[in-house]
Design a protein around this motif. Structure first.
Motif, PDB file in Angstrom:
ATOM      1  N   LYS A   9       0.940  -1.559  -0.310  1.00 34.85           N
ATOM      2  CA  LYS A   9       0.098  -0.094   0.206  1.00 34.85           C
ATOM      3  C   LYS A   9       0.778   1.263   0.392  1.00 34.85           C
ATOM      4  O   LYS A   9       0.949   2.112   1.355  1.00 34.85           O
ATOM      5  N   GLN A  10       1.754   1.564  -0.935  1.00 36.35           N
ATOM      6  CA  GLN A  10       2.403   2.705  -1.143  1.00 36.35           C
ATOM      7  C   GLN A  10       2.893   2.769  -2.504  1.00 36.35           C
ATOM      8  O   GLN A  10       2.528   1.782  -3.671  1.00 36.35           O
ATOM      9  N   PRO A  38      -3.980   5.062  -5.921  1.00 40.38           N
ATOM     10  CA  PRO A  38      -4.707   6.175  -5.288  1.00 40.38           C
ATOM     11  C   PRO A  38      -4.319   6.423  -3.970  1.00 40.38           C
ATOM     12  O   PRO A  38      -3.312   6.896  -3.650  1.00 40.38           O
ATOM     13  N   SER A  39      -5.145   7.333  -3.720  1.00 43.96           N
ATOM     14  CA  SER A  39      -5.063   8.996  -2.854  1.00 43.96           C
ATOM     15  C   SER A  39      -4.595   8.665  -1.572  1.00 43.96           C
ATOM     16  O   SER A  39      -4.010   9.494  -1.247  1.00 43.96           O
ATOM     17  N   ASP A  40      -5.242   7.563  -1.074  1.00 46.85           N
ATOM     18  CA  ASP A  40      -4.781   6.877   0.520  1.00 46.85           C
ATOM     19  C   ASP A  40      -3.326   5.964   0.445  1.00 46.85           C
ATOM     20  O   ASP A  40      -3.287   5.753   1.674  1.00 46.85           O
ATOM     21  N   TYR A  41      -2.306   6.431  -0.678  1.00 45.99           N
ATOM     22  CA  TYR A  41      -1.145   5.438   0.050  1.00 45.99           C
ATOM     23  C   TYR A  41       0.327   6.243  -0.273  1.00 45.99           C
ATOM     24  O   TYR A  41       0.068   7.506  -0.823  1.00 45.99           O
ATOM     25  N   PRO A  42       1.205   6.222   0.719  1.00 47.66           N
ATOM     26  CA  PRO A  42       2.524   7.322   0.463  1.00 47.66           C
ATOM     27  C   PRO A  42       3.127   7.171  -0.219  1.00 47.66           C
ATOM     28  O   PRO A  42       2.761   6.360  -1.087  1.00 47.66           O
TER      29      PRO A  42
END
Length: 280
Positions: free
Chosen positions: A78-79, A227-231
């Motif tokens: 998730k990055q 994805p906007s919520d991934y760092p």
């Protein structure tokens, strides 16, 4: 009344512009190719963006030609890693622990035209060999006509710039592989000949082959969404993270208890176990 006519004309022009823009954004060229391991990659390309999908759907790459960046999306961790197409002049931050590597001995490289190649995907090709010190490194089948495929040339040029600007990081590999150096040296010259539809290394292995090309394919613009919520990590941050993970693994390995001593194997049924003479 006159104002209303101008407004109607402007509105119509704006609507037609937006309509044509949406129509353009909704079509793409789709390439399918495979490498020497047989892994299939799907590449969806528009004028300003591209998406590269592999056999692992949770990991993919987005190329943004307007931003001049590539984004490697990792759905498992998730990055996102953000990679500029053109690397900066100082690459030491990307490989801080790289040992000093002596310069490789000089390599004479060449791009040699061998004549007409085999037709591929309906396109005629020319056969080119890349050589290092007069030894064949690869056989490449290139189509000049395929250069007219929408958006393909811009995509390949950007990917070539991305790898070429990081050649300094390949210094160690170049020192041990004259052919790898030759491929890097002659890549630009080969691209001027057209699109490489098939490439075979000097061991006879297919390292790249386009299997299908489709144009004017309707797509959803969300295909290129990140994805906007991934760092979002830089190359340097990702390199640092990987180094820390390796150090943790090494530390865990050093702290692990030693394996138990191996026991002598039991003799087959009906046989006597060997007798050991005691030490004096």
């Amino acid at each position: 009344m006159r104002f209303n006519k101008h407004l109607a004309g402007f509105t119509g022009l704006l609507y037609s512009t937006l309509l044509s823009a949406n129509l353009w954004a909704g079509t793409a060229t789709v390439i399918q190719h495979h490498d020497q391991s047989g892994k299939i990659q799907k590449i969806t390309i528009t004028e300003t963006k591209a998406r590269m999908d592999s056999d692992r759907p949770e990991r993919y790459m987005i190329l943004d030609l307007e931003a001049q960046k590539m984004f490697a999306v990792d759905g498992l961790e998730k990055q996102v890693m953000e990679v500029p197409i053109k690397a900066g002049s100082d690459l030491s931050a990307l490989s801080p622990n790289m040992p000093n590597v002596p310069d490789a001995p000089p390599v004479k490289t060449a791009l040699v035209e061998k004549g007409e190649g085999q037709p591929l995907l309906g396109y005629p090709t020319r056969h080119y060999q890349i050589t290092a010190n007069d030894q064949v490194c690869s056989d490449n089948y290139v189509s000049a006509q395929a250069s007219d495929i929408a958006h393909l040339q811009n995509f390949l040029t950007a990917m070539s710039e991305l790898t070429h600007s990081r050649r300094a990081m390949m210094k160690m590999a170049f020192a041990f592989s004259p052919c790898l150096f030759a491929q890097s040296e002659q890549e630009g010259a080969l691209m001027t000949k057209g699109i490489v539809l098939k490439s075979i290394d000097n061991q006879g292995r297919i390292v790249h082959q386009m299997d299908a090309i489709q144009t004017d394919v309707s797509i959803d613009e969300q295909l290129f969404a990140i994805p906007s919520d991934y760092p979002v990590l830089t190359e340097q941050q990702m390199m640092q993270k990987r180094m820390e993970q390796m150090q943790q693994m090494q530390q865990q390995f050093r702290q692990a208890p030693p394996p138990p001593p191996s026991m002598p194997s039991m003799p087959p049924a009906g046989q006597t176990a060997p007798q050991y003479r005691p030490l004096n």
